[in-house]
Scaffold this active site. Structure first.
Site, PDB file in Angstrom:
ATOM      1  CG  ASP A 197      50.766  42.637  44.444  1.00 36.12           C
ATOM      2  OD1 ASP A 197      50.355  42.816  43.284  1.00 36.12           O
ATOM      3  OD2 ASP A 197      50.159  41.921  45.278  1.00 36.12           O
TER       4      ASP A 197
ATOM      5  CG  ASP B 210      21.517  15.054  54.671  1.00 34.82           C
ATOM      6  OD1 ASP B 210      21.157  16.021  53.963  1.00 34.82           O
ATOM      7  OD2 ASP B 210      21.625  13.898  54.241  1.00 34.82           O
TER       8      ASP B 210
ATOM      9  CE  LYS C  64      56.390  42.839  50.577  1.00 34.62           C
ATOM     10  NZ  LYS C  64      56.013  41.466  50.575  1.00 34.62           N
TER      11      LYS C  64
ATOM     12  CD  GLN D 226      46.494  24.946  45.829  1.00 33.51           C
ATOM     13  OE1 GLN D 226      46.542  25.826  46.674  1.00 33.51           O
ATOM     14  NE2 GLN D 226      47.462  24.056  45.693  1.00 33.51           N
TER      15      GLN D 226
ATOM     16  CD  GLU E 205      22.767  13.911  50.621  1.00 27.92           C
ATOM     17  OE1 GLU E 205      21.781  13.796  49.873  1.00 27.92           O
ATOM     18  OE2 GLU E 205      23.385  12.941  51.085  1.00 27.92           O
TER      19      GLU E 205
HETATM   20  C1  R5P Z   1      47.084  38.352  45.019  1.00 34.25           C
HETATM   21  O1  R5P Z   1      47.734  37.735  44.198  1.00 34.25           O
HETATM   22  C2  R5P Z   1      45.776  39.002  44.657  1.00 34.25           C
HETATM   23  O2  R5P Z   1      45.929  39.858  43.560  1.00 34.25           O
HETATM   24  C3  R5P Z   1      45.192  39.743  45.829  1.00 34.25           C
HETATM   25  O3  R5P Z   1      46.096  40.773  46.192  1.00 34.25           O
HETATM   26  C4  R5P Z   1      44.967  38.844  46.997  1.00 34.25           C
HETATM   27  O4  R5P Z   1      44.249  37.703  46.614  1.00 34.25           O
HETATM   28  C5  R5P Z   1      44.215  39.575  48.096  1.00 34.25           C
HETATM   29  O5  R5P Z   1      44.028  38.714  49.184  1.00 34.25           O
HETATM   30  P1  R5P Z   1      43.743  39.294  50.622  1.00 34.25           P
HETATM   31  O6  R5P Z   1      42.571  40.237  50.504  1.00 34.25           O
HETATM   32  O7  R5P Z   1      43.420  38.062  51.435  1.00 34.25           O
HETATM   33  O8  R5P Z   1      44.970  39.968  51.109  1.00 34.25           O
END
Ligand code: R5P
Length: 278
Positions: free
Chosen positions: A153, A34, A176, A86, A36
């Site tokens: 980024d 199941d 950006k 999260q 588990e």
């Molecule tokens: C973002 O804050 C992280 O540093 C990564 O750039 C991100 O988790 C990458 O996620 P994905 O591969 O889904 O674009």
């Protein structure tokens, strides 16, 4: 003392056990029809190092079952701390997942080790956490090669700066820029990538979307070859195929998540920290 291998980290766990000269505990894992999960630990030791990344929800259940089965003191080594993205209540009513995970781990473990947890915010929910930085290892891996490093980024810029220092190469982040109301352009802040081999460095590659976007732009700007390197190669959702289809030449990662791309081991880093902490 012995070392308990979790199903997510058998190779890394074995490397840590060997480098510490600690025996591997006998553990039985089973899944019932199941779904588990079942755990049995056959150990007479009173102190354990447990090594297992949280790559899936099952890994969290197994960790909890191990916490119940093990007797005595536990050092929890969670090389990839999943659920750390999260790290706050983005929408009212949401669970702060990493807070719940931290509570579960710290209730049972004497000390907790991880590698490059996703954010400082995630770190705040722990009291016993040692967060190790594997970016120097990524840098050293590229030291003999002629590359430049780029962060996709600004958020990952400090990490890439560290990797580039150890690789002894130039680095930058993609910025950006708003051209007009409709157009946003992404480009390295200063670095000219024309004719260069560029390594996009990030902490996590999950769906690969971030790296694919960055690679597209770097090729448009004349990069000769684009590779990517990360600490945690989560590679969900056929991400490796997406990356290679977008022209990425190579994926390099550590073994916090065990993949075919795990060319760098964090075992030495963990060993040093465990020796200091115990
Ligand atoms: C973002 O804050 C992280 O540093 C990564 O750039 C991100 O988790 C990458 O996620 P994905 O591969 O889904 O674009």
């Amino acid at each position: 003392m012995d070392l308990v291998l979790c199903p997510s980290s058998p190779m890394l766990g074995k490397r840590v056990a060997e480098s510490l000269g600690v025996k591997i505990a006998e553990v039985q894992y089973r899944k019932f029809p199941d779904g588990e999960l079942y755990v049995r630990v056959l150990s007479e030791e009173n102190s354990h190092i447990l090594v297992g990344s949280l790559c899936s929800s099952e890994d969290i259940v197994l960790l909890n079952l191990l916490f119940d089965a093990l007797k005595g003191e536990i050092t929890a080594v969670i090389p990839y701390m999943g659920y750390a993205r999260q790290d706050r209540e983005f929408l009212k009513g949401e669970a702060v997942s990493i807070r719940a995970v931290a509570k579960m781990i710290e209730e049972r473990a004497e000390r907790v080790l991880t590698v490059n947890i996703h954010s400082n915010k995630a770190k705040e929910y722990f009291r016993k956490l040692m967060d190790l930085d594997a970016m120097p290892l990524i840098g050293e891996h590229f030291r003999e090669r002629e590359v430049v490093m780029v962060s996709p980024d600004k958020g990952s810029a400090e990490r890439v700066k560290t990797a580039a220092r150890f690789a002894n190469c130039e680095w930058d982040w993609l910025e950006k820029r708003r051209i007009d109301a409709q157009t946003v352009e992404i480009a390295p802040k200063k670095l000219d990538v024309l004719g260069k081999t560029v390594v996009i460095v990030d902490d996590i590659i999950s769906t690969g979307g971030t790296v694919v976007e960055a690679a597209k732009r770097l090729y448009e700007l004349g990069a000769k070859r684009v590779e990517t390197a990360c600490i945690h190669a989560v590679l969900a959702d056929f991400a490796a195929i997406k990356l290679f289809s977008s022209g990425i030449s190579e994926i390099t990662a550590t073994d916090t998540v065990e993949r075919i791309f795990s060319k760098i081991s964090v075992a030495g880093l963990l060993k040093e920290c465990i020796l200091k902490a115990l």
